[in-house]
Write a protein that holds these residues in place. Structure first.
Motif, PDB file in Angstrom:
ATOM      1  N   ALA A 104       0.836  -1.211   0.000  1.00  0.00           N
ATOM      2  CA  ALA A 104       0.000   0.000   0.000  1.00  0.00           C
ATOM      3  C   ALA A 104       0.866   1.253   0.000  1.00  0.00           C
ATOM      4  N   ASP A 105       1.908   1.264   0.814  1.00  0.00           N
ATOM      5  CA  ASP A 105       2.813   2.421   0.867  1.00  0.00           C
ATOM      6  C   ASP A 105       3.465   2.657  -0.490  1.00  0.00           C
ATOM      7  N   GLN A 106       3.885   1.561  -1.139  1.00  0.00           N
ATOM      8  CA  GLN A 106       4.527   1.686  -2.446  1.00  0.00           C
ATOM      9  C   GLN A 106       3.540   2.190  -3.490  1.00  0.00           C
ATOM     10  N   LEU A 107       2.297   1.702  -3.426  1.00  0.00           N
ATOM     11  CA  LEU A 107       1.285   2.133  -4.394  1.00  0.00           C
ATOM     12  C   LEU A 107       0.997   3.628  -4.255  1.00  0.00           C
ATOM     13  N   VAL A 108       0.847   4.102  -3.015  1.00  0.00           N
ATOM     14  CA  VAL A 108       0.587   5.535  -2.786  1.00  0.00           C
ATOM     15  C   VAL A 108       1.717   6.364  -3.388  1.00  0.00           C
ATOM     16  N   GLY A 168     -12.794   1.796  -0.618  1.00  0.00           N
ATOM     17  CA  GLY A 168     -12.362   2.015  -1.992  1.00  0.00           C
ATOM     18  C   GLY A 168     -10.849   1.976  -2.141  1.00  0.00           C
ATOM     19  N   ARG A 169     -10.146   2.490  -1.136  1.00  0.00           N
ATOM     20  CA  ARG A 169      -8.685   2.501  -1.202  1.00  0.00           C
ATOM     21  C   ARG A 169      -8.110   1.108  -1.002  1.00  0.00           C
ATOM     22  N   ILE A 170      -8.708   0.330  -0.117  1.00  0.00           N
ATOM     23  CA  ILE A 170      -8.272  -1.057   0.053  1.00  0.00           C
ATOM     24  C   ILE A 170      -8.497  -1.831  -1.243  1.00  0.00           C
ATOM     25  N   GLU A 171      -9.657  -1.606  -1.857  1.00  0.00           N
ATOM     26  CA  GLU A 171      -9.964  -2.274  -3.126  1.00  0.00           C
ATOM     27  C   GLU A 171      -8.924  -1.917  -4.191  1.00  0.00           C
ATOM     28  N   ARG A 172      -8.543  -0.645  -4.235  1.00  0.00           N
ATOM     29  CA  ARG A 172      -7.551  -0.199  -5.224  1.00  0.00           C
ATOM     30  C   ARG A 172      -6.201  -0.881  -4.976  1.00  0.00           C
ATOM     31  N   ASP A 175      -6.508  -4.543  -6.074  1.00  0.00           N
ATOM     32  CA  ASP A 175      -6.565  -4.635  -7.538  1.00  0.00           C
ATOM     33  C   ASP A 175      -5.172  -4.490  -8.139  1.00  0.00           C
ATOM     34  N   ALA A 176      -4.412  -3.532  -7.606  1.00  0.00           N
ATOM     35  CA  ALA A 176      -3.047  -3.314  -8.095  1.00  0.00           C
ATOM     36  C   ALA A 176      -2.169  -4.530  -7.815  1.00  0.00           C
ATOM     37  N   ALA A 177      -2.368  -5.142  -6.645  1.00  0.00           N
ATOM     38  CA  ALA A 177      -1.590  -6.332  -6.301  1.00  0.00           C
ATOM     39  C   ALA A 177      -1.912  -7.485  -7.252  1.00  0.00           C
ATOM     40  N   LYS A 178      -3.176  -7.618  -7.600  1.00  0.00           N
ATOM     41  CA  LYS A 178      -3.569  -8.670  -8.550  1.00  0.00           C
ATOM     42  C   LYS A 178      -2.987  -8.404  -9.929  1.00  0.00           C
ATOM     43  N   ALA A 179      -2.993  -7.125 -10.337  1.00  0.00           N
ATOM     44  CA  ALA A 179      -2.432  -6.770 -11.649  1.00  0.00           C
ATOM     45  C   ALA A 179      -0.947  -7.106 -11.727  1.00  0.00           C
ATOM     46  N   LYS A 180      -0.280  -7.086 -10.593  1.00  0.00           N
ATOM     47  CA  LYS A 180       1.148  -7.409 -10.563  1.00  0.00           C
ATOM     48  C   LYS A 180       1.405  -8.891 -10.268  1.00  0.00           C
ATOM     49  N   GLY A 181       0.323  -9.674 -10.241  1.00  0.00           N
ATOM     50  CA  GLY A 181       0.464 -11.097 -10.024  1.00  0.00           C
ATOM     51  C   GLY A 181       0.772 -11.494  -8.604  1.00  0.00           C
TER      52      GLY A 181
END
Length: 407
Positions: A104-108, A168-172, A175-181
């Protein structure tokens, strides 16, 4: 017979436009989609069935990189293993090492350029650190519906707006984690068709609107407010006069004020829409500025808080309302609604002018392109009329001596 490989070149990859598979040899293919998108795949047979392993699009994966991936996959096949399963296992191991908080920190940090302002970035970081604290040490692939509910349910009744944004932020993040496998399966923070069956809908609780005072009662309220000499009271009156948001007023600086031009310019980073907003100042607003000017020695903030060099907390005016004035039925933000109702029902000013005074975005992209100005002078007349209305019961009042803190 040796398989022919390296059939393609970087130039041919860029030039190919015919939809279909184009072989590079050794099981590596460039797939051109009907709409022109291009991606790499590795084809192989496993247990008698043709399998397809994706390597990504050409914009992210070069020809050389795709060949390296294909070579690695062939070595796995030669060792008698399924390269797709091997990759999944490796991804699972990586996900087991990466926690929700770390990702989450990296995504932000990765998406910070898309935030409206620094406050928006801080809100994301704060909610994911504080309200999602129970998730932070959980491995990404172990975040479940039960764990998400454990975070959301304590907030859902008392702070539903915060809880909704947190969801919504947890979902985001997931989703990003899934996109990165880094995880698979459905998103446990998804609302529609999932959490909406487990949590009460928002319309049955709060609607997110701020309680507002009927505009006809505002003049009497201003009269009561002027009986108080605290900085917070002057700050609230300034907010009502300018129909501004709490954060805009609390963070107001003398460097933003042009008393000669009678304009307060709020910079983009403090505006909700991320766009500079010019606020016309009437006689009473200028009088308030003159009243607090002796405090200017304490720093650049127009309304300095109790701590030297620091502004008031965003809760200062709300505390004045609820604790000292005993008005828990209204909010500071609600006075913007009072202003809008008054402008719509008691004046002939165009809707666009009233919306611009509130710094609301009006119209579609084309309409906004043709209306590039901010209608400052039209808004000045509107705000003068508002000032005259809300101070109509106070024309004989004088400014009382100022006290920095307390009431």
């Amino acid at each position: 017979m040796a398989r022919q490989i390296n059939k393609l070149t970087a130039r041919s990859v860029a030039a190919l436009s015919k939809p279909g598979r184009h072989s590079d040899g050794g099981g590596l293919y460039l797939v051109v989609e009907p709409k022109g998108a291009k991606r790499w795949v590795f084809l192989f047979r496993w247990s008698g069935k043709l399998k397809e392993m994706g390597f990504g699009g050409v914009s992210a994966v070069s020809l050389a990189n795709a060949r390296e991936k294909a070579a690695t996959a062939r070595k796995v096949l030669d060792a008698g293993r399924n390269p797709i399963e091997v990759r999944k296992a490796a991804a699972s191991e990586e996900a087991a090492r990466i926690t929700f908080g770390t990702f989450a920190d990296q995504l932000v940090d990765d998406i910070k350029s898309g935030f409206r302002n620094e406050k928006h970035r801080w809100q994301w970081k704060h909610t994911l650190e504080v309200y999602a604290a129970k998730l932070r040490e959980v491995p990404l692939d172990e975040v479940s519906t039960e764990k998400v509910l454990e975070v959301l349910q304590p907030l859902w009744q008392s702070k539903q707006e915060t809880a909704s944004r947190l969801r919504g932020r947890i979902e985001r993040v997931l989703d990003a984690a899934k996109a990165k496998g880094l995880r698979s399966g459905e998103n446990p923070a998804r609302w529609r068709g999932h959490l909406d069956a487990l949590l009460p809908s928002r319309k049955k609780l709060q609607r997110g609107h701020h309680p507002a005072m009927p505009y006809a009662e505002v003049p009497a309220f201003i009269q009561e407010l002027r009986e108080r000499s605290a900085v917070a009271a002057l700050m609230m009156e300034f907010a009502i006069l300018s129909a501004s948001r709490t954060g805009e007023v609390v963070g107001a600086k003398w460097s933003e004020i042009d008393r000669k031009a009678r304009v307060w310019t709020v910079p983009p980073e403090r505006m909700k829409a991320g766009k500079e907003h010019r606020v016309p100042l009437g006689p009473r607003a200028l009088e308030i500025l003159a009243t607090v000017e002796p405090l200017r020695a304490e720093g650049d903030y127009v309304f300095p808080g109790p701590r030297k060099g620091k502004p008031f907390s965003n809760m200062a005016m709300l505390a004045l309302l609820k604790k000292r004035m005993e008005r828990p039925d209204i909010t500071v933000h609600g006075f913007r609604s009072s202003f809008r109702d008054w402008a719509g029902e008691c004046t002939s000013f165009p809707r666009e002018v009233a919306e611009a005074a509130l710094a609301h975005v009006v119209g579609d992209e084309v309409e906004r392109a043709y209306r590039r100005g901010d209608a400052l002078e039209k808004r000045r007349n509107l705000m003068l009329a508002w000032e005259e209305f809300i101070t109509s019961a106070n024309t004989d009042d004088k400014v009382v001596p100022l006290r920095v803190a307390g009431d």
